[in-house]
Design a protein around this motif. Sequence first.
Motif, short mmCIF file in Angstrom:
data_model
loop_
_atom_site.label_atom_id
_atom_site.label_comp_id
_atom_site.label_asym_id
_atom_site.label_seq_id
_atom_site.Cartn_x
_atom_site.Cartn_y
_atom_site.Cartn_z
N ARG A 66 1.00 -1.25 -0.34
CA ARG A 66 0.08 -0.11 -0.43
C ARG A 66 0.96 0.84 0.06
N PRO A 67 0.67 2.27 -0.61
CA PRO A 67 1.61 3.17 -1.16
C PRO A 67 1.69 4.00 0.04
N GLY A 68 2.34 4.42 0.55
CA GLY A 68 2.34 5.40 1.56
C GLY A 68 2.83 4.32 3.24
N HIS A 69 2.34 3.25 3.16
CA HIS A 69 2.28 2.16 4.28
C HIS A 69 3.07 1.08 4.39
N GLY A 70 3.69 0.87 3.00
CA GLY A 70 4.84 -0.34 3.10
C GLY A 70 3.71 -1.32 2.96
N LEU A 71 4.45 -2.32 3.23
CA LEU A 71 3.89 -4.31 2.85
C LEU A 71 2.94 -4.43 4.22
N VAL A 72 1.52 -4.26 3.87
CA VAL A 72 1.21 -4.42 4.91
C VAL A 72 0.07 -5.98 5.40
N PRO A 73 0.27 -6.54 6.31
CA PRO A 73 -0.13 -7.95 6.54
C PRO A 73 -0.93 -8.38 6.43
N PRO A 74 -1.28 -9.50 6.11
CA PRO A 74 -2.46 -9.21 6.19
C PRO A 74 -3.55 -9.93 7.56
N ASN A 75 -3.48 -9.89 8.28
CA ASN A 75 -3.96 -9.83 9.24
C ASN A 75 -4.78 -8.02 9.45
N ASP A 76 -4.22 -7.29 8.82
CA ASP A 76 -4.86 -5.51 8.72
C ASP A 76 -5.47 -5.42 7.44
N PHE A 77 -5.70 -7.08 6.36
CA PHE A 77 -7.11 -6.48 5.70
C PHE A 77 -7.66 -7.11 5.16
N ILE A 78 -7.38 -8.96 5.44
CA ILE A 78 -8.40 -10.02 5.00
C ILE A 78 -9.44 -10.04 5.91
N GLU A 79 -9.44 -9.31 6.77
CA GLU A 79 -10.86 -9.69 7.79
C GLU A 79 -12.05 -8.35 7.38
N LEU A 80 -11.31 -7.18 6.48
CA LEU A 80 -11.75 -5.60 6.36
C LEU A 80 -12.95 -6.26 4.53
#
Length: 280
Positions: A66-80
């Motif tokens: 994610r631009p500006g956020h680095g490499l975001v782990p799945p626990n931060d977006f899978i649920e969403l």
Amino acid sequence: ESKRAGRGRFTVFDPALDAGIRRRHDTLAALRLGLERRELVVHYQPRIDARSGRIESAEALARWQRPGHGLVPPNDFIELAEASGLIAALGEAVLDQAMSQMARWTQAGLPLKRVSVNVSPRQFESGALPDQVRGALRRHAVDPSCLELEVTESVLSGDVTQVTRQLDGLRALGVTVAMDDFGTGYSSMALLRSLPIDVMKIDRTFVRDLETDPNAVAIAHAIVALGRSLSLRLVAEGIETPGQARLLREMACDEFQGYLFGKPMAAPEFEALFTATERG
Ligand code: C2E
Ligand code: MG
Ligand code: MG
Ligand code: MG
């Protein structure tokens, strides 16, 4: 503070809650756009054959660049993604990337047996999963035996008949199915009996405490015995120490996965590790 209390009612306005909702909304919008912009990347974690000590397969794990956020782990977006329904598109993107990668590895002569891909319970809702999977395999000319799908016990909270029918269809193609995080979810023995699976993955929570907690050893033993008697292949996840690996080898576990053997990594690093261990 909110002055917009509804007619005759009080609205309790919580700025923190409001910020949380807004952030979720923004993250979802960014994720939706990110999917289109191909910001979703797949990392691969080695799975080791317990007997030979060689890399046998890889688990595909989603990350979001994610631009500006680095490499975001799945626990931060899978649920969403699951809550919003975006998981269908996300799951398909991961599957497509993983199969594309598997095809390239096969063409390059890398003797990797299979790639496993995580599937959310929500991906069973439309009934289209077997078609999606068949499409991805065909598109990349990947042999169905090179794909394993990982489901969690939470699929059992949905329409079990529907799920079972689709898993049957997938296995008829030659795809294998693994029960992920075993022992942490619903664990209904009755439903487990009816679920068409090939592999059981012992959850990391049991592996973590193997050297310190006799109860963890007892549970791991019981899971292995259960899996054995159901003729399932047994994979232990989250192995971080040689002691844990030794105990699981004694239990005759089939495959190992964990930081001891390698963290999830981008495809080029995985390839380098694979080549190095093949030579060694
Ligand atoms: P999972 O499917 O159980 O994947 C294993 C997770 O355990 C991965 O976390 C992996 O990095 C971590 N892990 C592996 N070995 C070790 C170890 O030795 N120690 C520790 N502490 N951790 C270890 P990751 O990549 O952050 O993924 C978390 C979860 O997100 C996955 O758990 C899976 O449930 C979900 N997920 C990831 N990618 C996808 C996807 O494409 N689709 C769906 N539906 N879910 C996904
Ligand atoms: Mg998994
Ligand atoms: Mg797992
Ligand atoms: Mg998990």
